[in-house]
Enzyme design. Structure first.
Site, PDB file in Angstrom:
ATOM      1  N   PRO A 168       4.493   3.195   2.478  1.00  0.00           N
ATOM      2  CA  PRO A 168       3.055   3.287   2.716  1.00  0.00           C
ATOM      3  C   PRO A 168       2.602   4.727   2.975  1.00  0.00           C
ATOM      4  CG  PRO A 168       4.079   1.639   4.163  1.00  0.00           C
ATOM      5  CD  PRO A 168       5.176   2.383   3.490  1.00  0.00           C
TER       6      PRO A 168
ATOM      7  N   GLU B  70      10.924  -1.102   9.762  1.00  0.00           N
ATOM      8  CA  GLU B  70       9.849  -0.126   9.989  1.00  0.00           C
ATOM      9  C   GLU B  70       9.933   1.053   9.019  1.00  0.00           C
ATOM     10  OE1 GLU B  70       7.132  -0.614  12.057  1.00  0.00           O
ATOM     11  OE2 GLU B  70       8.124  -2.559  11.945  1.00  0.00           O
TER      12      GLU B  70
ATOM     13  N   ARG C 119       6.285  -1.087 -19.573  1.00  0.00           N
ATOM     14  CA  ARG C 119       5.382  -1.521 -20.645  1.00  0.00           C
ATOM     15  C   ARG C 119       4.822  -0.350 -21.441  1.00  0.00           C
ATOM     16  NH1 ARG C 119       0.299  -1.181 -19.802  1.00  0.00           N
ATOM     17  NH2 ARG C 119      -0.343  -3.019 -20.947  1.00  0.00           N
TER      18      ARG C 119
ATOM     19  N   ASP D   6      -5.471   0.283 -23.270  1.00  0.00           N
ATOM     20  CA  ASP D   6      -5.639  -0.388 -21.993  1.00  0.00           C
ATOM     21  C   ASP D   6      -6.750   0.156 -21.137  1.00  0.00           C
ATOM     22  OD1 ASP D   6      -3.994  -2.423 -21.876  1.00  0.00           O
ATOM     23  OD2 ASP D   6      -2.430  -1.442 -20.716  1.00  0.00           O
TER      24      ASP D   6
HETATM   25  C1  9D3 Z   1       3.748  -3.165  10.051  1.00  0.00           C
HETATM   26  C2  9D3 Z   1       4.705  -2.048  10.019  1.00  0.00           C
HETATM   27  N1  9D3 Z   1       3.993  -0.761   9.945  1.00  0.00           N
HETATM   28  C3  9D3 Z   1       3.939  -0.139  11.259  1.00  0.00           C
HETATM   29  C4  9D3 Z   1       2.571   0.149  11.687  1.00  0.00           C
HETATM   30  C5  9D3 Z   1       4.675   0.170   9.057  1.00  0.00           C
HETATM   31  C6  9D3 Z   1       5.153  -0.390   7.795  1.00  0.00           C
HETATM   32  C7  9D3 Z   1       6.474  -0.303   7.452  1.00  0.00           C
HETATM   33  C8  9D3 Z   1       6.937  -0.811   6.259  1.00  0.00           C
HETATM   34  C9  9D3 Z   1       4.282  -1.012   6.895  1.00  0.00           C
HETATM   35  C10 9D3 Z   1       4.748  -1.518   5.691  1.00  0.00           C
HETATM   36  C11 9D3 Z   1       6.068  -1.437   5.382  1.00  0.00           C
HETATM   37  C12 9D3 Z   1       6.564  -1.988   4.103  1.00  0.00           C
HETATM   38  N2  9D3 Z   1       5.858  -1.423   2.952  1.00  0.00           N
HETATM   39  C13 9D3 Z   1       6.467  -0.788   1.970  1.00  0.00           C
HETATM   40  O1  9D3 Z   1       7.679  -0.661   1.999  1.00  0.00           O
HETATM   41  C14 9D3 Z   1       5.693  -0.210   0.890  1.00  0.00           C
HETATM   42  C15 9D3 Z   1       4.297  -0.220   0.629  1.00  0.00           C
HETATM   43  C16 9D3 Z   1       3.192  -0.805   1.315  1.00  0.00           C
HETATM   44  O2  9D3 Z   1       3.304  -1.482   2.353  1.00  0.00           O
HETATM   45  N3  9D3 Z   1       1.944  -0.606   0.800  1.00  0.00           N
HETATM   46  C17 9D3 Z   1       1.720   0.104  -0.332  1.00  0.00           C
HETATM   47  N4  9D3 Z   1       2.700   0.669  -1.014  1.00  0.00           N
HETATM   48  C18 9D3 Z   1       3.967   0.506  -0.524  1.00  0.00           C
HETATM   49  S1  9D3 Z   1       5.333   1.140  -1.217  1.00  0.00           S
HETATM   50  C19 9D3 Z   1       6.354   0.507  -0.080  1.00  0.00           C
END
Ligand code: 9D3
Length: 259
Positions: A92, A119, A157, A172
């Site tokens: 994220p 996490e 793709r 696309d």
């Molecule tokens: C609820 C946990 N969060 C703490 C405030 C942090 C968190 C850790 C791991 C939030 C999401 C994740 C898992 N997400 C991904 O591994 C992830 C992701 C995403 O959640 N949103 C957009 N792109 C991606 S790429 C990997």
């Protein structure tokens, strides 16, 4: 091209190889997919891959060593097969990917995609062993696996030969920075709704012009950010203006003057 995915849940990736555009591309040898489980690289009896965060707090953090060894094994296997792979961590906190990124990713010989759980991973793994950090959008997933699959779907793709029609990918939505025009198929009338007459006219130039105008109007209405990013050529500006003139005096005209 080659994908090696580091994941605690390799079975999830079956969804990519079972059926669909990606499955066919893999079968045709346009791309390959290999999974690497960090648990297989843990050295203790319990095969530990996570631990409690220094500083305290909720949740667990993925340890460096099992991930580091899984990445090393994936890169080594790729190198032996002649692919100089780069390493990307799905997170994220990563840079948000768009279609232009998918084109760039597709142009590389190979990628090791690291899918996180819990996490996240120990920051030192990112510093020492990860080249890029990618997000797929501003929402919270439960792990990196689905994000890795989204990237692979969007990239594979694009590979020549992956789609039935040679130019489907180029036409696309987002390929040229516009949303798609509306589509219709038989019957001509359903539940009191008809097909736009131009599509039944057989006038191919008029149809192409209508579709372009619809794409422009919809992008202007729904994603003005995309229009601002790409700008408008003279012909497109004229097509959009023609539509706006049909709505002179409406709230839409106010908006148009701001675009
Ligand atoms: C609820 C946990 N969060 C703490 C405030 C942090 C968190 C850790 C791991 C939030 C999401 C994740 C898992 N997400 C991904 O591994 C992830 C992701 C995403 O959640 N949103 C957009 N792109 C991606 S790429 C990997």
């Amino acid at each position: 091209m080659r994908f090696d995915v580091v994941t605690l849940f390799p079975e999830q990736f079956r969804i990519l190889s079972d059926e669909g555009v990606v499955a066919r591309a893999l079968k045709r040898g346009l791309a390959s997919l290999t999974t690497w489980n960090p648990r297989d690289f843990a050295t203790d009896a319990q095969r530990t891959v996570d631990d409690r965060p220094y500083g305290g707090g909720p949740g667990m953090v993925m340890k460096v060593a099992p991930l580091r060894e899984a990445i090393a094994a994936a890169k080594h296997a790729a190198a032996v097969a002649g692919h100089d792979s780069r390493v990307a961590y799905l997170s994220p906190q990563g840079r948000r990917l768009a279609q232009a990124d998918m084109q760039r990713i597709a142009a590389a010989p190979g990628w090791v995609l690291v899918a996180g759980r819990y996490e996240g991973v120990d920051e030192r793994l990112l510093e020492a062993h990860v080249d890029e950090e990618w997000s797929i959008g501003d929402y919270v997933l439960s792990g990196g696996e689905l994000a890795a699959m989204v990237v692979m779907d969007a990239v594979i793709r694009l590979l020549p030969g992956a789609l039935g029609h040679a130019d489907s990918a180029a036409q696309d939505s987002h390929g040229d920075g516009l949303l798609d025009c509306p589509h219709y198929t038989r019957p001509e009338l359903i539940d009191g709704r008809s097909v736009p007459p131009v599509l039944l006219s057989g006038d191919h130039a008029a149809i192409a012009r209508w579709r372009r105008q619809q794409a422009l109007v919809r992008t202007w209405q729904r994603r003005p950010d995309l229009l601002r990013a790409r700008g408008l050529g003279e012909d497109d500006r004229a097509l959009l203006d023609e539509f706006m003139r049909g709505r002179a005096g409406t709230a839409a005209e106010q908006e148009r003057n701001e675009t």
